[in-house]
Design a protein around this motif. Sequence first.
Motif, PDB file in Angstrom:
ATOM      1  N   VAL A  27       0.822  -1.209   0.000  1.00  0.00           N
ATOM      2  CA  VAL A  27       0.000   0.000   0.000  1.00  0.00           C
ATOM      3  C   VAL A  27       0.856   1.260   0.000  1.00  0.00           C
ATOM      4  O   VAL A  27       0.972   1.937  -1.023  1.00  0.00           O
ATOM      5  CB  VAL A  27      -1.013   0.018   1.165  1.00  0.00           C
ATOM      6  N   GLU A 239      -1.859   4.923  -5.050  1.00  0.00           N
ATOM      7  CA  GLU A 239      -3.150   4.251  -5.214  1.00  0.00           C
ATOM      8  C   GLU A 239      -4.211   5.121  -5.892  1.00  0.00           C
ATOM      9  O   GLU A 239      -4.947   4.632  -6.759  1.00  0.00           O
ATOM     10  CB  GLU A 239      -3.655   3.762  -3.863  1.00  0.00           C
ATOM     11  N   SER A 243      -5.436   3.091  -9.144  1.00  0.00           N
ATOM     12  CA  SER A 243      -6.699   2.380  -8.926  1.00  0.00           C
ATOM     13  C   SER A 243      -7.701   2.596 -10.060  1.00  0.00           C
ATOM     14  O   SER A 243      -8.600   1.776 -10.255  1.00  0.00           O
ATOM     15  CB  SER A 243      -7.324   2.796  -7.594  1.00  0.00           C
ATOM     16  N   LYS A 253     -12.282  -2.797  -1.798  1.00  0.00           N
ATOM     17  CA  LYS A 253     -11.601  -2.253  -0.624  1.00  0.00           C
ATOM     18  C   LYS A 253     -12.601  -1.874   0.465  1.00  0.00           C
ATOM     19  O   LYS A 253     -12.414  -2.219   1.649  1.00  0.00           O
ATOM     20  CB  LYS A 253     -10.756  -1.047  -1.013  1.00  0.00           C
ATOM     21  N   GLY A 265      -4.737  -3.169  -0.501  1.00  0.00           N
ATOM     22  CA  GLY A 265      -4.778  -2.299  -1.664  1.00  0.00           C
ATOM     23  C   GLY A 265      -4.279  -3.028  -2.890  1.00  0.00           C
ATOM     24  O   GLY A 265      -4.402  -4.253  -3.001  1.00  0.00           O
TER      25      GLY A 265
END
Length: 319
Positions: A27, A239, A243, A253, A265
């Motif tokens: 993450v 992220e 993402s 998530k 993540g």
Amino acid sequence: MNQPEQSSILYGRKITVECPATVANLVCGFDILGMALKDPQDLIEMSVSDQPGIRISHADGYDLPTDPAQNVAGAALLDLMQGVEESVGFDLTITKLIKPGSGLGSSAASSAGAVVAANQLLGNRFSQKDLVRFAMAGEKVASGVKHADNIAPCIMGGITLIRSIFPLDIIQLSAPPMYVTVVHPQIEVRTSDARQILRKEVLLKDAIRQWGNIAGLVAGFLQKDYDLIGRSLEDVIIEPVRSILIPGFDEVKKASREAGALGGGISGSGPSIFMLSREAATAQNISVIMKDVYDSLGIDSKIYVTTLNNEGATIRNLT
């Protein structure tokens, strides 16, 4: 690390090495944190001979290159062979059970497994740090960058922190028992593409928040503090950008956290998503949630419920 004592080359012997999947970044630790998994694993069979060269074959359906310079395992072996005075060659067969482009360290498994196998056949003349450095040449073929966040845990096992690449400085971290649930939606996100979309500059306030999360995550592992681990599994830099390449990410998530996950993540550059749990039952429940999300999107997915692999690449047999 001290240099291992050198012994004779095992000509005519065949070795099989199990090469674990890995979760890179964890993450908030982009390019510096990585974790080895018990499942899935690649297999590499290798023998050494006095016939120079590297001869690669595949026992899977991925049609990967066999030219050593274009194959991640071959590139890693070429780097290793620069430190071998004798005239030797390697014959290897790779069986990939970690799908290329999954974000689970597929290229690292091949690179790391190849140098671990070769080192055993050469009489264990290289240190673990040497092997990480050799295997990084394979990662450069795969992504254009010599990074070690997948390579180090694949070779050393457990969770590793890459404090520095040049010079190479790796710290192995202890951690409490944890279960890992991974979903691999059957789409591909190329590591090189996922790197290209990243911002080249970040705000100071975001950097400060990220540093706090990395420090908190490392402290959480060392202190076996599950709550601190959960609070620290936050990424405010990478992220939010990556993402968008992964459909269903936000749903997975959110639902996983609500079901009791510590957090999680993107695994590496994606598209796989991982979640850490304290209890096996929670990890199993999260696997159902993950499958439901991708079923609803009409996307096939592969689910793994596993734990940390504290051994790294291991020798299955030597004949």
